[in-house]
Write a protein that holds these residues in place. Structure first.
Motif, PDB file in Angstrom:
ATOM      1  N   ARG A   1       0.830  -1.213   0.000  1.00 31.76           N
ATOM      2  CA  ARG A   1       0.000   0.000   0.000  1.00 31.76           C
ATOM      3  C   ARG A   1       0.861   1.258   0.000  1.00 31.76           C
ATOM      4  O   ARG A   1       0.351   2.363   0.208  1.00 31.76           O
ATOM      5  N   GLY A   2       2.166   1.088  -0.170  1.00 34.76           N
ATOM      6  CA  GLY A   2       3.060   2.236  -0.285  1.00 34.76           C
ATOM      7  C   GLY A   2       3.603   2.774   1.018  1.00 34.76           C
ATOM      8  O   GLY A   2       4.120   3.892   1.053  1.00 34.76           O
ATOM      9  N   TRP A   3       3.505   1.987   2.106  1.00 34.49           N
ATOM     10  CA  TRP A   3       3.969   2.470   3.403  1.00 34.49           C
ATOM     11  C   TRP A   3       5.143   1.621   3.889  1.00 34.49           C
ATOM     12  O   TRP A   3       5.006   0.423   4.108  1.00 34.49           O
ATOM     13  N   ARG A   4       6.289   2.253   4.071  1.00 35.94           N
ATOM     14  CA  ARG A   4       7.472   1.609   4.643  1.00 35.94           C
ATOM     15  C   ARG A   4       8.021   2.504   5.750  1.00 35.94           C
ATOM     16  O   ARG A   4       8.110   3.712   5.564  1.00 35.94           O
ATOM     17  N   PRO A   5       8.417   1.925   6.884  1.00 30.95           N
ATOM     18  CA  PRO A   5       8.878   2.771   7.990  1.00 30.95           C
ATOM     19  C   PRO A   5      10.254   3.361   7.733  1.00 30.95           C
ATOM     20  O   PRO A   5      11.148   2.693   7.205  1.00 30.95           O
ATOM     21  N   ASP A   6      10.414   4.619   8.117  1.00 25.87           N
ATOM     22  CA  ASP A   6      11.730   5.247   8.116  1.00 25.87           C
ATOM     23  C   ASP A   6      12.438   5.017   9.441  1.00 25.87           C
ATOM     24  O   ASP A   6      13.649   4.775   9.480  1.00 25.87           O
ATOM     25  N   VAL A   7      11.670   5.140  10.540  1.00 27.79           N
ATOM     26  CA  VAL A   7      12.229   4.959  11.876  1.00 27.79           C
ATOM     27  C   VAL A   7      11.236   4.167  12.721  1.00 27.79           C
ATOM     28  O   VAL A   7      10.049   4.066  12.381  1.00 27.79           O
ATOM     29  N   VAL A   8      11.734   3.620  13.839  1.00 25.87           N
ATOM     30  CA  VAL A   8      10.924   2.762  14.701  1.00 25.87           C
ATOM     31  C   VAL A   8      11.076   3.207  16.153  1.00 25.87           C
ATOM     32  O   VAL A   8      12.180   3.549  16.596  1.00 25.87           O
ATOM     33  N   VAL A   9       9.960   3.191  16.894  1.00 23.90           N
ATOM     34  CA  VAL A   9       9.994   3.260  18.352  1.00 23.90           C
ATOM     35  C   VAL A   9       9.364   1.968  18.862  1.00 23.90           C
ATOM     36  O   VAL A   9       8.200   1.690  18.589  1.00 23.90           O
ATOM     37  N   ASP A  10      10.144   1.200  19.602  1.00 23.98           N
ATOM     38  CA  ASP A  10       9.739  -0.139  20.047  1.00 23.98           C
ATOM     39  C   ASP A  10       9.397  -0.092  21.529  1.00 23.98           C
ATOM     40  O   ASP A  10      10.283  -0.034  22.380  1.00 23.98           O
ATOM     41  N   THR A  11       8.101  -0.132  21.837  1.00 24.08           N
ATOM     42  CA  THR A  11       7.652  -0.073  23.235  1.00 24.08           C
ATOM     43  C   THR A  11       7.206  -1.421  23.773  1.00 24.08           C
ATOM     44  O   THR A  11       6.809  -1.512  24.938  1.00 24.08           O
ATOM     45  N   SER A  12       7.262  -2.483  22.954  1.00 25.10           N
ATOM     46  CA  SER A  12       6.606  -3.738  23.349  1.00 25.10           C
ATOM     47  C   SER A  12       7.507  -4.962  23.267  1.00 25.10           C
ATOM     48  O   SER A  12       7.011  -6.081  23.186  1.00 25.10           O
ATOM     49  N   CYS A  13       8.827  -4.767  23.311  1.00 23.44           N
ATOM     50  CA  CYS A  13       9.743  -5.911  23.197  1.00 23.44           C
ATOM     51  C   CYS A  13       9.876  -6.588  24.562  1.00 23.44           C
ATOM     52  O   CYS A  13      10.589  -6.104  25.436  1.00 23.44           O
ATOM     53  N   GLN A  14       9.189  -7.720  24.720  1.00 26.05           N
ATOM     54  CA  GLN A  14       9.152  -8.396  26.013  1.00 26.05           C
ATOM     55  C   GLN A  14       9.715  -9.814  25.967  1.00 26.05           C
ATOM     56  O   GLN A  14       9.644 -10.530  26.972  1.00 26.05           O
ATOM     57  N   SER A  15      10.261 -10.223  24.829  1.00 24.84           N
ATOM     58  CA  SER A  15      10.785 -11.591  24.725  1.00 24.84           C
ATOM     59  C   SER A  15      11.951 -11.625  23.748  1.00 24.84           C
ATOM     60  O   SER A  15      12.131 -10.710  22.934  1.00 24.84           O
ATOM     61  N   ARG A  16      12.732 -12.667  23.833  1.00 25.36           N
ATOM     62  CA  ARG A  16      13.831 -12.846  22.888  1.00 25.36           C
ATOM     63  C   ARG A  16      13.303 -12.981  21.467  1.00 25.36           C
ATOM     64  O   ARG A  16      13.874 -12.428  20.525  1.00 25.36           O
ATOM     65  N   ALA A  17      12.216 -13.716  21.302  1.00 21.28           N
ATOM     66  CA  ALA A  17      11.640 -13.902  19.970  1.00 21.28           C
ATOM     67  C   ALA A  17      11.205 -12.565  19.377  1.00 21.28           C
ATOM     68  O   ALA A  17      11.384 -12.314  18.179  1.00 21.28           O
ATOM     69  N   ALA A  18      10.640 -11.692  20.210  1.00 21.60           N
ATOM     70  CA  ALA A  18      10.202 -10.384  19.719  1.00 21.60           C
ATOM     71  C   ALA A  18      11.383  -9.569  19.219  1.00 21.60           C
ATOM     72  O   ALA A  18      11.315  -8.917  18.171  1.00 21.60           O
ATOM     73  N   ALA A  19      12.495  -9.618  19.941  1.00 20.91           N
ATOM     74  CA  ALA A  19      13.685  -8.869  19.520  1.00 20.91           C
ATOM     75  C   ALA A  19      14.239  -9.424  18.224  1.00 20.91           C
ATOM     76  O   ALA A  19      14.609  -8.671  17.306  1.00 20.91           O
ATOM     77  N   GLU A  20      14.296 -10.720  18.117  1.00 17.00           N
ATOM     78  CA  GLU A  20      14.889 -11.336  16.926  1.00 17.00           C
ATOM     79  C   GLU A  20      14.026 -11.116  15.693  1.00 17.00           C
ATOM     80  O   GLU A  20      14.532 -10.875  14.591  1.00 17.00           O
ATOM     81  N   GLN A  21      12.702 -11.152  15.876  1.00 19.03           N
ATOM     82  CA  GLN A  21      11.810 -10.897  14.748  1.00 19.03           C
ATOM     83  C   GLN A  21      11.971  -9.456  14.255  1.00 19.03           C
ATOM     84  O   GLN A  21      12.043  -9.203  13.049  1.00 19.03           O
ATOM     85  N   ALA A  22      12.062  -8.503  15.195  1.00 20.23           N
ATOM     86  CA  ALA A  22      12.226  -7.108  14.805  1.00 20.23           C
ATOM     87  C   ALA A  22      13.570  -6.888  14.119  1.00 20.23           C
ATOM     88  O   ALA A  22      13.664  -6.145  13.134  1.00 20.23           O
ATOM     89  N   ALA A  23      14.620  -7.539  14.637  1.00 14.64           N
ATOM     90  CA  ALA A  23      15.949  -7.388  14.039  1.00 14.64           C
ATOM     91  C   ALA A  23      15.957  -7.880  12.601  1.00 14.64           C
ATOM     92  O   ALA A  23      16.595  -7.280  11.725  1.00 14.64           O
ATOM     93  N   ALA A  24      15.236  -8.949  12.324  1.00 13.29           N
ATOM     94  CA  ALA A  24      15.200  -9.502  10.969  1.00 13.29           C
ATOM     95  C   ALA A  24      14.361  -8.653  10.026  1.00 13.29           C
ATOM     96  O   ALA A  24      14.722  -8.451   8.861  1.00 13.29           O
ATOM     97  N   ALA A  25      13.239  -8.127  10.533  1.00 12.71           N
ATOM     98  CA  ALA A  25      12.298  -7.432   9.655  1.00 12.71           C
ATOM     99  C   ALA A  25      12.597  -5.954   9.484  1.00 12.71           C
ATOM    100  O   ALA A  25      12.144  -5.346   8.508  1.00 12.71           O
ATOM    101  N   LEU A  26      13.370  -5.363  10.404  1.00  8.79           N
ATOM    102  CA  LEU A  26      13.535  -3.908  10.406  1.00  8.79           C
ATOM    103  C   LEU A  26      14.998  -3.484  10.350  1.00  8.79           C
ATOM    104  O   LEU A  26      15.338  -2.365  10.749  1.00  8.79           O
ATOM    105  N   ALA A  27      15.846  -4.340   9.826  1.00  9.81           N
ATOM    106  CA  ALA A  27      17.281  -4.043   9.796  1.00  9.81           C
ATOM    107  C   ALA A  27      17.610  -2.812   8.956  1.00  9.81           C
ATOM    108  O   ALA A  27      18.635  -2.170   9.182  1.00  9.81           O
TER     109      ALA A  27
END
Length: 344
Positions: free
Chosen positions: A65-91
């Motif tokens: 739909r034409g939307w890609r993030p420029d920057v991220v604020v992460d307020t909900s990282c509560q697990s190792r899996a959450a961190a690893e998923q974000a690292a892979a998807a938002l590098a």
């Protein structure tokens, strides 16, 4: 700027979304979709941060739909899996602001933390600590995201957050208990003079958005200056705000512990004296240099009370935290003992 908030419909995340919108950003949230909707005009993406493919899938749909993030604020990282998923998807994002915690520091509590660069928990804690406990998980997130994200990564080691929308409920419990009036158990032995440092969620949210905009990097103890108030000062402010005719009954620490009162949980913000002596000694040099504003304790308390009295959509208590507050039967037992032991 297109700003993605991981979280965004509860407490701090909701305030981050509000700050980002006010600052003119094009905002999206990524949540499970279970705790409300973001404001009008904010793109709502849904998924489970512990599901390895859900964030990438949601971002892929947004990109179509034409939307890609420029920057991220992460307020909900509560697990190792959450961190690893974000690292892979938002590098590839331009900057990433992670809400970490003072608990990411291996020395806290009890502290002190004399600088912003105190060592985080190692990947495999050597002292028998649970690697999946809150602090080690936040330290893992700091390492994983710093290594993966190409842009600067701000590690906001948050302290004690309070304010309207609070879904942990420590301040809310004291406000409600004092509003009932009567005799109220509080810790004695000088505990009311213990320093307490609260950071207002609205101040922290605005600071996080500015940090993502500006590309701040590295660890920052994101809390208020030590000695902003004391436990007794905070409770007296709460009593003043709610208009309570409450009597604070000081019970010695040894008697509280012997009765099974859990510090921090049953009497929020109270720490045993050997922990309190250093736990609030936290350097905030970088937070002050970067302009982390500090709303007055009175205003934070008053605004939280106003929200509690008017909120129709108060969040359910967080399932990952113990429900704060002294059980009524235990308080009654302690008050009876204090009466029996008082001089006639």
């Amino acid at each position: 700027m297109r700003l993605l908030v991981l979280g965004g419909t509860r407490f701090l995340g909701r305030h981050v979304v509000g700050a980002a919108v006010r600052r003119g950003h094009e905002v999206a949230t990524f949540t499970r979709g279970l705790s409300g909707r973001p404001p009008e005009g904010v793109l709502a993406l849904h998924g489970d941060r512990d599901d390895p493919s859900s964030l990438a899938a949601a971002l892929g749909g947004a990109a179509q739909r034409g939307w890609r993030p420029d920057v991220v604020v992460d307020t909900s990282c509560q697990s190792r899996a959450a961190a690893e998923q974000a690292a892979a998807a938002l590098a590839d994002v331009g900057a990433y602001a992670l809400v970490s915690s003072l608990n990411a520091c291996a020395a806290w509590p009890p502290g002190p933390l004399p600088t912003d660069d105190e060592p985080a928990w190692p990947e495999v804690p050597s002292d028998g600590a649970d690697a999946d406990a809150y602090g080690p998980v936040k330290a893992h997130a700091e390492r994983v995201l710093t290594a993966a994200v190409r842009g600067p990564v701000l590690l906001a080691r948050a302290g004690l957050i309070a304010g309207p929308g609070d879904d942990v409920g420590r301040l809310a419990w004291w406000l409600r208990r004092l509003a009932r009036g009567g005799r109220v158990v509080v810790p004695g032995d000088g505990a009311l003079e213990q320093p307490v440092a609260l950071v207002d969620a609205r101040d922290l949210a605005d600071w996080l958005v500015r940090g993502a905009e500006s590309g701040w990097a590295g660890p920052v103890n994101a809390t208020a200056r030590a000695g902003t108030t004391t436990l007794g000062g905070l409770l007296r402010t709460c009593a003043q705000v709610v208009g309570a005719a409450a009597e604070l009954v000081e019970v010695p620490e040894e008697r509280l512990l012997a009765a099974g009162v859990q510090p921090w949980v049953h009497l929020p913000y109270w720490l045993p004296r050997e922990v309190a002596a250093t736990a609030w000694d936290v350097a905030t040099v970088r937070a002050q240099e970067t302009g982390l504003v500090q709303t007055s304790v009175h205003d934070t308390v008053a605004d939280t009370w106003a929200w509690l009295r008017s909120a129709d959509d108060a969040p359910e208590p967080r399932a990952d935290r113990p429900v704060p507050g002294l059980p009524e039967d235990l308080e009654r037992q302690l008050l009876d003992a204090a009466t029996a032991g008082s001089p006639r």
